[in-house]
Design an enzyme around this catalytic site. Structure first.
Site, PDB file in Angstrom:
ATOM      1  N   GLU A   1     -24.367  19.316 -12.345  1.00 46.55           N
ATOM      2  CA  GLU A   1     -22.972  19.763 -12.284  1.00 46.55           C
ATOM      3  C   GLU A   1     -22.474  20.049 -13.695  1.00 46.55           C
ATOM      4  OE1 GLU A   1     -19.008  18.696  -9.840  1.00 46.55           O
ATOM      5  OE2 GLU A   1     -19.879  17.031 -10.937  1.00 46.55           O
TER       6      GLU A   1
ATOM      7  N   GLU B   1     -15.157  10.209  -3.936  1.00 44.31           N
ATOM      8  CA  GLU B   1     -15.423  11.657  -3.906  1.00 44.31           C
ATOM      9  C   GLU B   1     -16.013  12.036  -5.246  1.00 44.31           C
ATOM     10  OE1 GLU B   1     -15.110  13.645  -1.400  1.00 44.31           O
ATOM     11  OE2 GLU B   1     -14.170  12.156  -0.096  1.00 44.31           O
TER      12      GLU B   1
ATOM     13  N   LYS C   1      -4.360   4.404 -11.634  1.00 44.79           N
ATOM     14  CA  LYS C   1      -4.751   4.792 -12.987  1.00 44.79           C
ATOM     15  C   LYS C   1      -4.975   6.307 -13.001  1.00 44.79           C
ATOM     16  CE  LYS C   1      -8.551   4.695 -16.206  1.00 44.79           C
ATOM     17  NZ  LYS C   1      -8.331   6.124 -16.322  1.00 44.79           N
TER      18      LYS C   1
ATOM     19  N   CYS D   1     -13.923  20.628  -8.035  1.00 45.25           N
ATOM     20  CA  CYS D   1     -15.156  20.070  -7.454  1.00 45.25           C
ATOM     21  C   CYS D   1     -15.747  21.078  -6.486  1.00 45.25           C
ATOM     22  CB  CYS D   1     -14.935  18.750  -6.729  1.00 45.25           C
ATOM     23  SG  CYS D   1     -13.297  18.097  -6.798  1.00 45.25           S
TER      24      CYS D   1
END
Ligand SMILES: Cc1cc2nc3c(=O)[nH]c(=O)nc-3n(C[C@H](O)[C@H](O)[C@H](O)COP(=O)(O)OP(=O)(O)OC[C@H]3O[C@@H](n4cnc5c(N)ncnc54)[C@H](O)[C@@H]3O)c2cc1C
Length: 1006
Positions: A889, A759, A678, A793
């Site tokens: 974040e 992750e 996906k 990231c």
């Protein structure tokens, strides 16, 4: 190669030269001085040389006695570990008890400053002008260069330009007082009767802080703007301007600046450029430049050098997988110099020549060539660096009369880089000066025709050809895919072409890919260009639960046969997909520039990383596919082997739309699992490209299935499905934790415990220590924080700066940010483009408002008008660990600046968020770097470099704590997470007889 008569004349002249300076030594090699002793010790001791030159590099930033004392101890140890010429000082210092440190500091400071003064003509304009006058009294002309070429902002570039303008003003006043140096030319007001008395050299990249071959036209135009101002002033004082040549990356930009400036003032002859004989391109560049000058009917001037960046070029090329642009046989550089000198002298009618070398063979060759070709005196001169090769310059002065010294001027801080370059140049094994004045080489060797020496070395090298290594699998060892090299015009041209090609096919409908077939669904969603959301790139068929169920069924059906396919055959499919991606690398880059707004280099790096994953995991699986034998008990055979888990769901993010998708998918497939993939809803077209690559690679139906669709509709369905045994996910913390939680719940009919490879986010910090090299740290922080709009990231979202250096660092960072522009990513002039979508834009803008209340806004850049999901580049100061923007974040171009009192506090703050993904430290303190290795606990720690751009195999990537489950993508353990280990034990003893253990060979034992 020269004729033997000419070569004999060159050797004769060289001999006379050596005889004329017999017994003299350049001051660098004079062992009577501290500098000479240091050079001598460095040449005999590589480790000391590295420490000493690194110390010289950090020295100007050691602004307090404490810092200096600490660094001396960290670099050189205590008195017992120091070389004798330093130990004496240290001993004296030791005798003085607590004052000793101060004494040692003073001794070392005085010696290093003295050494810097050796190469720098003056620290101020006044001192410079005075010293130039002294040089002239000794018969030397000069070319003056301003130190400090590492300009990071428009202000710094402007200051640098103004320093030249001021210097020219001072020289204009002074030159009236200067007598012309004696020579054969007719004009007594000029040096040697023909040459301007004022002569300057300029490093072009210093005039534009964002010079970058990716933005070739923008860089040329910006450099030219300032160069033009300097040149106008040079012409006003009837002076000479030479444009220096820097690293290879900027060579074509420099040539273009020169050509354009030359044509703007065709009637003024005193404009030169430096060419580097060590470059493989230079024969071609020289021919092109001479032909161009003839065609345009302009006179040019060339300073030929061998080149000052040899180590840098070889290291850089090695790191990026590029062809090394410099020659690697020293004699080839020497021979190229002589060949190119001949070409220039043959064209003396249109080209003035400056021979810049300290090598007596090279100089003798130029003298003899000029004589053979009857070149008038006013068409060539000799140049050497100020502070080097004093006997050589005296020797040339005696014979040719026309010697110009390249004399840098300015402060010691920017001068240290120059000093280190000179120290390296003089201590290199290949250095002519070292071999002549501090080595064993005989005069015949030193004067040998370099063309002959080069031929001999080439023959020796081809007699021992490098063996192409292959592993037991018959494959060459893994090598990273080279990065785009924008130095090459064809790479630069490839991007606009690929963008145009991709655009011509926009708007296609993109089906699912299930069980080896395209499957259309009724529901379509557009995918758009975030820089211009009205531009629809494609219509994406959406997978609902029915399609996902079909894909899972197809994967399940394909699994047994794929599991039993040999690892080597599975690996071959990956290698074929890698070849297909390589073939389409520019097109795949262009697609992501449009679909997610990556800049050219970022997009190319993403495709290169995808190729790396395919190549690396293929090799890893071949390695792991071999059962390993365990133990060595007689009569027993134990085999350790791996098996795939079954159906894998791969749920990918948009920020590395090809690389991360490929990495997770390739790992699952090559280990024998079958995949339902996906892609992110923001990059479904890139996801479709992956399906095409695997189709081209010939994967059997059902092994890879592509099902783009809404997470809300089919995300949980996919994760919860009882037939899914493995989930590989990269994305946000919230989604990751949700997946982990759901996957832990066993569904009716579920056969396997689900494994989640996860992750997640980061809140990455870079620490700037009080001795950091700000010329390096500034650009690296900027790139790490704002490259691809801060949406990696690994991006830097906090910079923790030590108090002592905070204000200076921040001022430079903000000034640098001001120089950048934001706009469509497809235009290489822009540093940043739009963020991923409207939702991201709103979220990030919200955080900017939070940051403004928590700290002080240091910079908020402009964004383009009109459509596009733009967010300003934002820097917020005064942030403390408890603030939200220090902990949460943001995933956008927002950088929090934190002021720490000392290094320990900086490390504590760096470790304080719940994430532990990447981190960095800029420091030149060995003790602090060591401490960071131990205590800065992140998955990927980078010392003295940016914190993004991890490479497969070299920097396996992934974090711990709330950043991920500890897997390392692109590393040697990664594939293990996709498999279950099994052990098979056989009793090999029958009726008391067991085969000899040695008979069972060829299998690795652990
Ligand atoms: C007036 C002046 C201006 C200068 N301007 C520039 C400039 O604009 N740009 C610039 O880059 N440099 C410039 N330099 C520096 C110059 O490049 C070095 O000083 C020069 O290379 C030293 O060469 P040499 O002939 O004096 O010494 P040599 O000892 O004969 O040559 C040393 C050089 O050989 C080359 N070399 C070393 N090892 C190898 C190898 N294994 N294979 C192939 N080649 C090798 C390197 O270029 C090295 O510097 C300038 C020098 C002077 C004197």
């Amino acid at each position: 190669m020269h004729s033997s008569e000419l070569n004999a004349r060159i050797i004769n002249r060289g001999r006379e030269f050596f005889a004329g300076i017999a017994g003299e030594k350049p001051s660098l090699f004079d062992k009577g001085s501290w500098m000479g002793k240091m050079m001598d010790w460095s040449m005999g001791n590589e480790q000391f040389k590295v420490q000493m030159f690194r110390f010289v590099d950090v020295f100007p930033s050691l602004t307090t006695g404490k810092l200096l004392t600490e660094h001396i101890r960290e670099y050189f140890g205590d008195e017992r570990e120091m070389p004798p010429f330093m130990a004496a000082g240290a001993r004296v210092a030791g005798m003085l008890g607590s004052f000793g440190g101060t004494v040692l500091n003073k001794v070392l400071t005085a010696n290093i400053e003295e050494m810097a003064r050796q190469f720098i003509v003056g620290e101020t304009t006044k001192e410079t002008v005075k010293n130039l006058g002294k040089l002239r009294k000794d018969g030397f002309a000069a070319v003056v260069d301003v130190l400090g070429e590492a300009t990071l902002s428009e202000e710094e570039a402007e200051n640098y330009t103004n320093t030249y303008l001021e210097l020219l003003d001072a020289l204009q006043a002074e030159q009236e007082q200067w007598q012309g140096l004696p020579g054969t030319g007719g004009d007594p007001a000029l040096d040697w009767g023909h040459a301007p008395k004022v002569n300057i050299a300029v490093k072009p990249t210093a005039l534009f802080c964002l010079a970058n071959p990716q933005d070739f036209e923008g860089s040329v135009a910006a450099i030219l703007n300032r160069m033009r101002r300097i040149f106008r002033r040079v012409m006003a004082v009837n002076g000479f301007l030479c444009i220096d040549m820097e690293s290879y990356r900027f060579k074509d930009i420099t040539l273009e600046v020169y050509r354009r400036l030359r044509l703007e003032h065709p009637g003024y002859p005193h404009l030169g450029i430096a060419l580097q004989a060590y470059l493989k391109d230079t024969d071609r560049d020289l021919d092109a430049l001479l032909a161009w000058a003839k065609e345009k009917d302009v006179r040019i001037s060339i300073r030929l050098v061998k080149g000052a960046y040899w180590d840098y070029e070889t290291v850089k090329a090695g790191q990026n997988g590029w062809e090394v642009p410099v020659r690697t046989i020293k004699a080839e550089s020497d021979a190229a110099f002589e060949r190119q000198a001949r070409k220039i002298l043959e064209n003396h009618g249109i080209c003035h020549f400056a021979c810049a070398s300290h090598n007596i063979r090279t100089i003798a060759a130029v003298m003899e060539l000029a004589r053979e070709l009857d070149v008038p005196d006013d068409r060539y001169e000799f140049q050497l660096l100020y502070g080097m090769a004093e006997p050589v310059r005296k020797g040339i002065l005696k014979v040719a009369g026309r010697v110009r010294l390249y004399a840098p001027y300015g402060h010691m801080v920017p001068g240290m880089g120059y000093l280190v370059r000179r120290l390296l140049e003089n201590t290199a094994n290949e250095s002519f000066l070292r071999r002549s004045f501090a080595g064993e080489a005989r005069i015949e060797q030193l004067l040998e025709d370099p063309a002959a020496a080069a031929e001999r070395e080439r023959a020796a090298r081809s007699a021992r050809p490098e063996k192409e290594q292959t592993g037991p699998d018959g494959l060459v060892p893994f090598k990273n895919e080279p990065m785009a090299d924008f130095t090459w015009a064809d790479h630069r041209a490839a991007f606009p072409e690929a963008l145009a090609r991709v655009r011509s096919r926009l708007g296609e409908t993109c089906p699912l890919f299930i069980n080896g077939r395209d499957v259309a669904t009724g529901e379509l969603l557009p995918t758009v260009n975030p820089n211009r959301p009205s531009e629809v790139l494609g219509q994406i068929c959406q997978a609902g639960t029915k399609a996902v169920g079909d894909a899972i069924a197809a994967a399940k059906a394909a699994f047994p046969a794929w599991r039993d396919t040999s690892p080597r055959v599975r690996a071959d499919h990956l290698l074929r997909a890698a070849a297909a991606a390589r073939e389409r690398i520019f097109e795949l880059s262009a697609r992501q520039i449009l679909e997610i707004g990556k800049q050219w280099d970022q997009a190319y790096a993403d495709v290169a990383e995808a190729i790396d994953f395919l190549e690396y995991y293929a090799r890893e699986m071949i390695r792991l596919g071999e059962p390993r034998r365990l133990g060595h008990a007689p009569g027993e055979l134990n085999h350790y082997l791996y098996e795939p888990k079954g159906v894998a769901a791969v749920i990918a993010p948009w920020n590395f739309p090809l690389a991360i998708s490929t990495g997770m998918t390739a790992a699952a497939i090559v280990t024998g699992n079958c995949v339902v993939y996906k892609p992110s809803g923001l990059t479904p077209l890139m996801g479709r490209c992956l399906a095409e690559l695997f189709r081209e690679a010939g994967l059997p139906p059902g092994v890879f299935n592509y099902t783009p669709g809404s997470s809300a509709i089919m995300g949980d369905y996919l994760v919860d499905h009882p037939e899914v045994s493995l989930i590989a996910f990269t994305g946000s913390l919230e989604t990751g934790l949700r997946i982990i939680e759901r996957a832990a719940r066993v569904q009716p009919g579920q056969a396997n415990v689900k494994k989640v490879i996860c992750e997640m986010g980061g809140k990455n910090a870079i620490i700037i220590d009080d001795d950091a090299d700000l010329d390096e740290a500034g650009p690296q922080v900027l790139a790490s924080a704002f490259g691809f709009q801060g949406q990696k990231c690994s991006a830097c979202s906090r910079v923790i700066v030590l108090d002592a250096i905070h204000d200076r660092f921040v001022a430079r960072l903000v000034a640098m940010a001001r120089a950048t522009t934001v706009g469509p990513s497809e235009d290489p002039a822009h540093f940043m483009g739009a963020v991923a979508d409207g939702k991201a834009m709103e979220r990030i803008r919200g955080y900017i408002e939070v940051g403004k209340t928590e700290g002080q806004l240091l910079y908020e850049g402009p964004v383009p008008e009109g459509e596009g999901y733009y967010v300003p580049m934002t820097i917020i100061g005064g942030i403390r660990p408890g603030h939200r923007i220090a902990q949460e974040e943001i995933f956008g171009p927002v950088l929090a600046v934190m002021r720490a009192t000392d290094f320990d506090e900086a490390i504590r703050w760096a470790n304080s968020p719940r994430f532990a993904l990447t981190g960095g430290v800029f420091s030149r303190s060995p003790a602090h770097l060591e401490k960071a290795r131990r205590e800065f606990r992140v998955g990927n720690l980078y010392l003295n470099r940016g914190i993004t751009g991890a490479l497969v195999e070299r920097q396996p990537f992934g974090g711990s704590r709330m950043s991920g489950a500890g897997t390392k993508a692109g590393g040697p353990d990664y594939l293990l997470h996709f498999m279950d280990p099994r052990v098979v034990t056989e009793n090999t003893m029958r009726r008391g007889f067991a085969p000899n253990e040695e008979m069972d060979t060829g299998q690795e034992r652990v």
